[in-house]
Design an enzyme around this catalytic site. Sequence first.
Site, PDB file in Angstrom:
ATOM      1  N   TRP A 370       2.106   2.235  23.991  1.00  0.00           N
ATOM      2  CA  TRP A 370       0.722   2.760  24.593  1.00  0.00           C
ATOM      3  C   TRP A 370      -0.479   2.373  23.877  1.00  0.00           C
ATOM      4  O   TRP A 370      -1.926   2.400  24.563  1.00  0.00           O
ATOM      5  CB  TRP A 370       0.795   4.116  24.762  1.00  0.00           C
ATOM      6  N   GLU A 502       3.843  13.163  18.649  1.00  0.00           N
ATOM      7  CA  GLU A 502       5.536  12.907  18.580  1.00  0.00           C
ATOM      8  C   GLU A 502       6.192  13.984  17.539  1.00  0.00           C
ATOM      9  O   GLU A 502       7.429  13.760  17.305  1.00  0.00           O
ATOM     10  CB  GLU A 502       5.788  11.507  17.965  1.00  0.00           C
ATOM     11  N   LYS A 572       1.073  15.845  15.136  1.00  0.00           N
ATOM     12  CA  LYS A 572       0.962  14.415  14.273  1.00  0.00           C
ATOM     13  C   LYS A 572      -0.699  14.028  14.567  1.00  0.00           C
ATOM     14  O   LYS A 572      -1.028  13.123  13.657  1.00  0.00           O
ATOM     15  CB  LYS A 572       2.053  13.769  14.723  1.00  0.00           C
ATOM     16  N   GLN A 573      -1.027  13.908  15.814  1.00  0.00           N
ATOM     17  CA  GLN A 573      -2.109  12.967  16.243  1.00  0.00           C
ATOM     18  C   GLN A 573      -2.982  13.838  17.172  1.00  0.00           C
ATOM     19  O   GLN A 573      -2.469  14.816  17.618  1.00  0.00           O
ATOM     20  CB  GLN A 573      -1.490  11.623  16.534  1.00  0.00           C
TER      21      GLN A 573
END
Length: 769
Positions: A370, A502, A572-573
Amino acid sequence: MDHRTPLLNTNKETTAIRRLFSRNHIKISTGIISTVIVIVCATAILTPMLILKHKNTPPPPLPASINLSDSTTVFSTNKLPMSGSTIDYRLMPYVGNGHVATVIFSDFIYMNGMFNGENGTSHRARIPSTLNWQFRINSSSSLYSLDVASGAFTEKLEDNQVRVERRIFASQEYTELLISYVIVTRLGSTGNPIIVPVEVNEQTTSVDFNLTVMSRDDKCVFLAGKTHEVENNRFQRDVLPLFVYYTPLPSNGLQLGAQEINHTYIFVTSLDTQQDRAKRSFDYASTERQPDQLWSAHVSRWNDVWSNGSIEIRGDDELQRQIYGAFYYILSSLPPLSTLSEHKQFYGLSPGTLSWGGMSGESYSGHSFWDMETWMYPPILFFYPTLAKEMLSYRIAMNNSAASNADLFGYEGWRFPWESAHTGVDVTPDCCPTGRLYEMHITGDIAFAARQYIAATKDQKWLISEMGGDLIYETAHFWASRAIYNPNRKQFEILMVLPPDEDAEPFKNNSAYTNAIASLSIELANQVSCITKKPVPQAWLNVSRNLYVPFDNVSQIHLEYENFDPKHTIIKQADVVLLGFPLMWPMSEQIRRNDLLTYAPLTRDDGPAMTWSMYGIGYIELNDFDSAEKYFRHSYEIYVRKPFNVWTETQQGVGAVNFITGAGGFLQAVLFGYGGIRLTLDELVIMPPKSLPNQSTNLIFHGLKYQGATLDLTTDGQMYQLYVRALNKDSQPLVYEHDQQHGILNVTDLLHFPVATRLSIHPATPICP
C-alpha cells in the site's frame, strides 16, 4: 447482495486459508581530452570492430539544471559511509531510471519486473553488477557526489601524478543503459606512461539466474540467461529471460600514454528481457552517439523532469536538500517522463526502491505494498500525472490475479494482495501470514488512488478504454461482497481485517480506516458510472452508506476498531488520523481534533517516518504550528542518513533502505500541510496556513497539475499567489472562487489572497452532472 452472518464469514475465511496453503497461489573535470575510446560490440558473434577515437573533444559539462551552483542539488562527501572496513552499501545512493537501478559500487543491478522465486519466496532477481570496480591509488584528495539534478554519481580521486573522475548514470534517453565515464588527467609533465590500477571483481553468475557468457572479446561481453523459478505457474508461463551486453571491465588498469594529458574511457552496460532491444541500445551508445551527446540527452530529460514540477524552499537550504533528495529517490524508480526506449510495463514501487530487494527479507524483497498508492503516489500525481498513471497501470495489468485472489477467499471483484511482484499473486512470505490474510485495506487504497487520479485529471480515456473504469468498479465489487449485514446493529460490517496499525495482529473487526475506504471505493464507482457505463447496484450503495465505523460517543473519537481501548493500547503507526487526511472522511472539526489529540500520544516512538508526517498535517489543521513543526521535523531528520540523504525505515539501526515510503510521507507534509492543498472529485482547494516549514521564508510549488492547468503556487506565510502557467486547450474551463470573487482561469492569470483563506478551483461542469 449476499448477506453473510459473522459465523459464515469466519468459516469462509478458514476455508480460504486452507486453499491458500494447498494451492499454488501464495504468495567533471575540465581540460582537453586528446582521445576518447568508445568500446563497442556489434553482436555476440561478429568479428571485432575498430576502436573509434574522437580527438580534442572536451568532457561533457555539467548541466545548467536547477542552478547547479546551489549545493541543495549535490550531496557530497570526501569519505564514503563504512561498515567496518567495507563500504556500507545501505547508506550509498543509487542511480536508476525505472527499468534498471543499482546502488553505487554494489554487487548487483536490478530490473523492473525481474523476479525469481516461487510465491512467498519471490524476490527481485540479482543481476551481477558491471559497475562495482574500484580504483587503487593513494589519493591525496577524494570527492564523492550525488547530483540529483542530473541523476548522476561522480567520484573524483587525485594523487601527485593523476586525477581520476568517474561519472555513473542510468540513462533517461534509453532506459536499457547504465553508463560510466572515466576521465584520467595527468597532473605532472609528460614523458612517461601512467597506469591507474583498478580492482575488478567481475561476476558472470548469479544465484537467481542460469547465466552463460555467450561471447567475450576485448570490445564486448555478452551474457544471456533465465531466472530459476516462475513466481506462480498459473500466471507466469515460463521463467524470465535476461540479456546483458557490456564493455569489458578494466582489469589491467586505465592507461595514459607517455604524451597524453588526459584520456576518457566509456563503459556501457545494456540490459533487457529482449535481446534485440538490449543489443540495439548498446550499439546506439557505443557507435551512434558521441559521449557528450549521450550525457546531454540524459541531462536534458532530467531538466524536463524538474522544470515539469518541483518544490522550492527559500531560506532553508537543508530543507531544500531534503525535498530534492526525496523526489529524486522516488523518481529514479519510476519510468522517465520521456524516453526513446519502447514502453515497458511498469511493475510497481517497492518501499526500498528499484535498487534493493535481492533476497527474501531484504528491503521487502522488492515487493509492492500500500506504500505505493498511499504514501508515494500523491506527490507524484500533483506534479507528474503521467507517472501516476503508470503506477496505476501496474495494478490494472494484474487484474486477473486480483480477480483470482478475491475468488480464492470466496469473494467477488478484484482483491489486491498485500505484497505483489511480477504476477500480481500474493507473495507475502510465510513468516507474515496476517498481512496476506487480513490486511486487505490495500484494495481500498488502490481505489482511493484511482479517485485522486480522476479528480486531478478527469481522464475519461483512462476510465473507458484503459480499464480504469474496470479497476474502480471491480474494487467496489469486492467490498460489496466482503461486507456482511448485522441485524442487531442494522448496519454492514467488515470482519477479520488488519488495519494500517499492524500492532493489532492478527486481526480485528470493523477497522475504522478499512470500512471508510471501502465505502469511498463503492461511492467512487457510482460517481463515475455516467462515464464508465457501469451502473452500481443499489445493494452496493446500501453497503457503502450503512457501513459501521466504530465511534465512542462519550469521548467523541473514532475507534481504531471495534472494542478498541484508547487508555491501554499503543499503536504502531498512523491509522485513525488517516480518516481526516487523506480520506477527508466527513466529521466535525472537533472530532478531527479529538482523533488527532488522542492517537498521536498512543503511537510508538519508533513508528515509521510517514506516520509523523500525517500528524504534522493534522496539527497544521489545528493551527498548532509548534507541534506541527515538531512532527514535521521528526518525519525526516532522524530517518535520513548523511552524506547522500538516504532514507531508512527505522530510527534505530537502518531497516529497509532506501525507504521511499518515508520520503513520500515527508513530501505530502510539505504539499498538503504547509501548502494547504486538498483534492476532491469536485474541486481543488488551496488554503495555505499562517506558517512555513522550519526556517523558510517562501514555499513555491512549480508546475502543479489540475485538469489541464499547470499552476505555480507561492506562499510566504502572509499572502499566497497562484499563477496560471498553462492551460490545455482541450480541457473545459476552470472556475475559481474566493469569498466574493469568482471567474474563469486564463493563462498568465495571477491571483493574490491572504493565507488561511479558501480558494476553490473546479471544472465548469462536474464529472457526472
